[in-house]
Design a protein around this motif. Structure first.
Motif, short mmCIF file in Angstrom:
data_model
loop_
_atom_site.label_atom_id
_atom_site.label_comp_id
_atom_site.label_asym_id
_atom_site.label_seq_id
_atom_site.Cartn_x
_atom_site.Cartn_y
_atom_site.Cartn_z
N UNK A 160 0.84 -1.21 0.00
CA UNK A 160 0.00 0.00 0.00
C UNK A 160 0.87 1.26 0.00
N UNK A 161 1.54 1.54 -1.11
CA UNK A 161 2.42 2.71 -1.18
C UNK A 161 1.72 4.03 -0.94
N UNK A 162 0.41 4.09 -1.22
CA UNK A 162 -0.32 5.33 -1.04
C UNK A 162 -0.39 5.75 0.43
N UNK A 163 -0.19 4.81 1.35
CA UNK A 163 -0.25 5.14 2.77
C UNK A 163 0.90 6.05 3.18
N UNK A 164 1.95 6.08 2.40
CA UNK A 164 3.12 6.87 2.77
C UNK A 164 3.09 8.28 2.21
N UNK A 165 1.93 8.72 1.74
CA UNK A 165 1.78 10.11 1.29
C UNK A 165 1.95 11.07 2.47
N UNK A 166 1.91 10.56 3.68
CA UNK A 166 2.12 11.39 4.87
C UNK A 166 3.48 12.08 4.81
N UNK A 167 4.44 11.48 4.12
CA UNK A 167 5.77 12.07 4.03
C UNK A 167 5.83 13.19 2.99
N UNK A 168 4.69 13.49 2.37
CA UNK A 168 4.62 14.61 1.42
C UNK A 168 4.21 15.90 2.12
N UNK A 169 4.19 15.88 3.43
CA UNK A 169 3.73 17.04 4.19
C UNK A 169 4.73 17.40 5.30
N UNK A 170 4.61 18.62 5.76
CA UNK A 170 5.34 19.11 6.93
C UNK A 170 6.85 19.05 6.79
N UNK A 171 7.54 18.77 7.89
CA UNK A 171 9.00 18.86 7.96
C UNK A 171 9.70 17.91 7.01
N UNK A 172 9.22 16.66 6.95
CA UNK A 172 9.90 15.69 6.07
C UNK A 172 9.72 16.03 4.60
N UNK A 173 8.60 16.66 4.25
CA UNK A 173 8.41 17.08 2.87
C UNK A 173 9.45 18.13 2.49
N UNK A 174 9.73 19.05 3.40
CA UNK A 174 10.75 20.08 3.13
C UNK A 174 12.14 19.45 3.02
N UNK A 175 12.40 18.45 3.87
CA UNK A 175 13.70 17.77 3.82
C UNK A 175 13.86 17.03 2.50
N UNK A 176 12.79 16.47 1.99
CA UNK A 176 12.84 15.77 0.69
C UNK A 176 13.06 16.77 -0.44
N UNK A 177 12.41 17.93 -0.34
CA UNK A 177 12.59 18.95 -1.37
C UNK A 177 14.04 19.45 -1.42
#
Length: 239
Positions: free
Chosen positions: A9-26
């Motif tokens: 269920x890869x869609x469950x990990x959309x949580x990492x598209x938000x907040x602090x971790x999203x900025x770290x990924x960017x």
């Protein structure tokens, strides 16, 4: 840090598209990718599970799609394969600190009644959140990954953002207050608005000790009290 997640269920990990971790990924500090185990099954109906040999309730994840998925991910990620399962060692802040120093990690999320035992030949470690059962490994992977990533240099604004937090130094965190100074008749402790940094430090350390002793006696017993800690606890009425 590069993190690859093997899941149904890869869609469950959309949580990492938000907040602090999203900025770290960017910023490229963290690279998180999901791989759908179902994409690697050789079954024409895309099945990834089957009935357990010997009978019993539920279904067991088949070895072929998991192992092929692991091999595929390993081509570009040489990190340890960590399985999120109930038989693993309990995850702690200390473990999060250790894993945050890794450059590459692969997380495998189990489902149903678990994975075929032969898959363990391709797993380096099993981690559990605690003595309870979840509906799937994804539910465990999310907090584990979050706790690891926030310790990676550059993810938070500074190391002080986590060094005083609960469990980081073996104690629970001290109480926090913000404006207004008085809320519903309750005032912020005088020491926190005194501007006396040394007294504030001592108050916070004392509160951490007291809260840990009250709420997590198991942690308190493991903590090595310094001479200052003993003195603070003895002189608590003077704070």
């Amino acid at each position: 840090m590069k993190i690859d997640i093997l899941t149904l269920f890869p869609e469950m990990f959309s949580v990492f598209n938000h907040s602090i971790l999203a900025k770290a990924r960017e910023k490229g500090i963290i690279d998180i990718n999901c791989f759908n185990i179902r994409d690697f099954t050789e079954n024409k109906h895309k099945k990834v599970d089957d009935y357990p040999y010997g009978g019993g309730a539920g279904m067991v994840m088949s070895p072929q799609p998991i192992v092929d998925c692991i091999k595929h991910v390993k081509e570009n990620n040489g990190g340890r394969v960590i399985f999120l399962g109930p038989k693993g060692t309990t995850f702690t802040q200390s473990k999060a600190n250790d894993l945050s120093k890794e450059e590459n990690i692969i997380f495998l999320c189990g489902h149903y009644e678990g994975i075929d035992e032969r898959v363990y030949n391709y797993i380096d470690e099993e981690i559990s959140l605690g003595d309870f059962i979840l509906t799937g490994g994804e539910m465990a992977a999310i907090p584990v990954i979050d706790s690891i990533c926030r310790l990676v240099p550059g993810v938070l604004s500074s190391s002080s953002s986590y060094e005083d937090e609960s469990f980081y130094n073996g104690l629970l965190e001290y109480p926090q207050y913000t404006r207004p100074e008085v809320f519903n008749g309750e005032r912020v402790p005088e020491v926190l608005i005194s501007g006396h940094h040394e007294n504030i430090r001592k108050w916070r350390k004392t509160m951490s000790l007291l809260l840990t002793k009250k709420n997590r006696l198991d942690l308190f017993k493991k903590f090595s009290l310094s001479k200052e800690d003993i003195k603070l606890l003895k002189n608590i009425d003077k704070l």
